[in-house]
Scaffold this motif. Structure first.
Motif, PDB file in Angstrom:
ATOM      1  N   UNK A   1       7.099  23.836 -10.091  1.00 48.33           N
ATOM      2  CA  UNK A   1       8.282  23.021  -9.843  1.00 48.33           C
ATOM      3  C   UNK A   1       7.977  22.229  -8.572  1.00 48.33           C
ATOM      4  N   UNK A   2       7.223  21.154  -8.735  1.00 46.83           N
ATOM      5  CA  UNK A   2       6.720  20.391  -7.596  1.00 46.83           C
ATOM      6  C   UNK A   2       7.870  19.701  -6.876  1.00 46.83           C
ATOM      7  N   UNK A   3       7.892  19.893  -5.565  1.00 53.23           N
ATOM      8  CA  UNK A   3       8.923  19.321  -4.705  1.00 53.23           C
ATOM      9  C   UNK A   3       8.386  18.155  -3.880  1.00 53.23           C
ATOM     10  N   UNK A   4       7.097  18.167  -3.583  1.00 53.39           N
ATOM     11  CA  UNK A   4       6.515  17.194  -2.665  1.00 53.39           C
ATOM     12  C   UNK A   4       5.040  17.032  -2.966  1.00 53.39           C
ATOM     13  N   UNK A  59       2.593   6.520  -7.038  1.00 51.34           N
ATOM     14  CA  UNK A  59       1.642   7.468  -7.627  1.00 51.34           C
ATOM     15  C   UNK A  59       1.986   8.912  -7.270  1.00 51.34           C
ATOM     16  N   UNK A  60       2.433   9.158  -6.039  1.00 54.56           N
ATOM     17  CA  UNK A  60       2.873  10.506  -5.667  1.00 54.56           C
ATOM     18  C   UNK A  60       4.023  10.961  -6.562  1.00 54.56           C
ATOM     19  N   UNK A  61       4.990  10.073  -6.794  1.00 47.97           N
ATOM     20  CA  UNK A  61       6.135  10.430  -7.643  1.00 47.97           C
ATOM     21  C   UNK A  61       5.704  10.661  -9.080  1.00 47.97           C
ATOM     22  N   UNK A  62       4.805   9.845  -9.577  1.00 45.81           N
ATOM     23  CA  UNK A  62       4.344  10.000 -10.958  1.00 45.81           C
ATOM     24  C   UNK A  62       3.580  11.309 -11.150  1.00 45.81           C
ATOM     25  N   UNK A  75       0.825  -1.207   0.000  1.00 41.72           N
ATOM     26  CA  UNK A  75       0.000   0.000   0.000  1.00 41.72           C
ATOM     27  C   UNK A  75       0.859   1.257   0.000  1.00 41.72           C
ATOM     28  N   UNK A  76       1.903   1.265   0.800  1.00 42.20           N
ATOM     29  CA  UNK A  76       2.805   2.426   0.834  1.00 42.20           C
ATOM     30  C   UNK A  76       3.519   2.570  -0.502  1.00 42.20           C
ATOM     31  N   UNK A  77       3.932   1.449  -1.101  1.00 41.36           N
ATOM     32  CA  UNK A  77       4.591   1.481  -2.408  1.00 41.36           C
ATOM     33  C   UNK A  77       3.647   2.058  -3.468  1.00 41.36           C
ATOM     34  N   UNK A  78       2.386   1.654  -3.437  1.00 39.45           N
ATOM     35  CA  UNK A  78       1.385   2.188  -4.363  1.00 39.45           C
ATOM     36  C   UNK A  78       1.293   3.703  -4.223  1.00 39.45           C
ATOM     37  N   UNK A 128      -4.753  19.330  -4.627  1.00 43.23           N
ATOM     38  CA  UNK A 128      -4.516  18.393  -5.714  1.00 43.23           C
ATOM     39  C   UNK A 128      -5.484  17.234  -5.569  1.00 43.23           C
ATOM     40  N   UNK A 129      -5.993  16.782  -6.686  1.00 47.44           N
ATOM     41  CA  UNK A 129      -6.805  15.580  -6.733  1.00 47.44           C
ATOM     42  C   UNK A 129      -6.212  14.697  -7.815  1.00 47.44           C
ATOM     43  N   UNK A 130      -5.983  13.421  -7.511  1.00 49.11           N
ATOM     44  CA  UNK A 130      -5.492  12.525  -8.557  1.00 49.11           C
ATOM     45  C   UNK A 130      -6.043  11.117  -8.410  1.00 49.11           C
ATOM     46  N   UNK A 131      -6.123  10.441  -9.549  1.00 51.66           N
ATOM     47  CA  UNK A 131      -6.489   9.039  -9.638  1.00 51.66           C
ATOM     48  C   UNK A 131      -5.355   8.344 -10.373  1.00 51.66           C
TER      49      UNK A 131
END
Length: 135
Positions: free
Chosen positions: A64-67, A48-51, A41-44, A99-102
Motif C-alpha cells: 500500500x504505497x504511500x510515497x 512518474x512518481x505518482x504513476x 523537470x519537477x512535473x516529470x 525501487x528502480x523505475x524507468x
C-alpha cells in the motif's frame, strides 16, 4: 546524494486512475492543474512518481504505497520526456523499500506512456536517517 524539496506533496493522495493501455493517465483535472504549476523537470518526476505508486498498488496487493522518492540513493537520469530513477525508494506499511523505475511521459509530462519498475529489498530502519527517510 541528490536532494530537492518539491512543491507538490499531495500527488500521491489525489484520486487518479491507471490504465494498462498504451497511455497511463493521471485523470484528475485538479492534479493536472497543480502539476502544470511546476517546472517541467519537477512535473516529470512527480508524474512518474505518482504513476509508479499507483501501478505498484494495483499490481501488488501486498503493498500500500504511500510515497515514492526518485532520488533516495542516486540522482535520477532525466531526459526530455523520460526519467530513469534506479536509486528510488517507496514507503508502504511503515517500511521503506528499494525501487528502480524507468518512465516515459508525453511532452507536457502529465501522463506516463511507458512505465517499468522493479521492487528491491526492504531498507533497514537503521539506514533511514542516512537517506533522509522518515518514520
Amino acid at each position: 546524494m541528490y536532494s530537492r524539496i518539491v512543491g507538490l506533496t499531495s500527488v500521491a493522495t489525489i484520486a487518479v486512475s491507471v490504465s494498462s493501455a498504451s497511455v497511463l493517465a493521471l485523470d484528475d483535472g485538479r492534479l493536472k492543474g497543480q502539476l502544470m504549476k511546476l517546472d517541467p523537470q519537477t512535473r516529470l518526476e512527480q508524474t512518474c512518481d505518482a504513476e509508479v505508486l499507483l501501478r505498484i498498488n494495483r499490481d501488488r496487493a501486498s503493498f500500500n504505497v504511500e510515497k515514492v522518492v526518485a532520488y533516495t540513493f542516486d540522482e535520477p537520469v532525466v531526459g526530455e520526456n523520460s526519467i530513469a530513477a534506479h536509486g528510488a525508494a517507496f514507503r508502504s506499511g511503515g517500511n521503506w523499500y528499494h525501487l528502480s523505475y524507468d518512465c516515459v511521459t508525453g511532452p507536457r509530462h502529465l501522463d506516463a506512456h511507458e512505465l517499468h519498475y522493479e521492487i528491491g529489498a526492504k531498507i533497514p530502519k537503521a539506514d533511514w536517517a542516512t537517506y533522509d527517510l522518515y518514520d
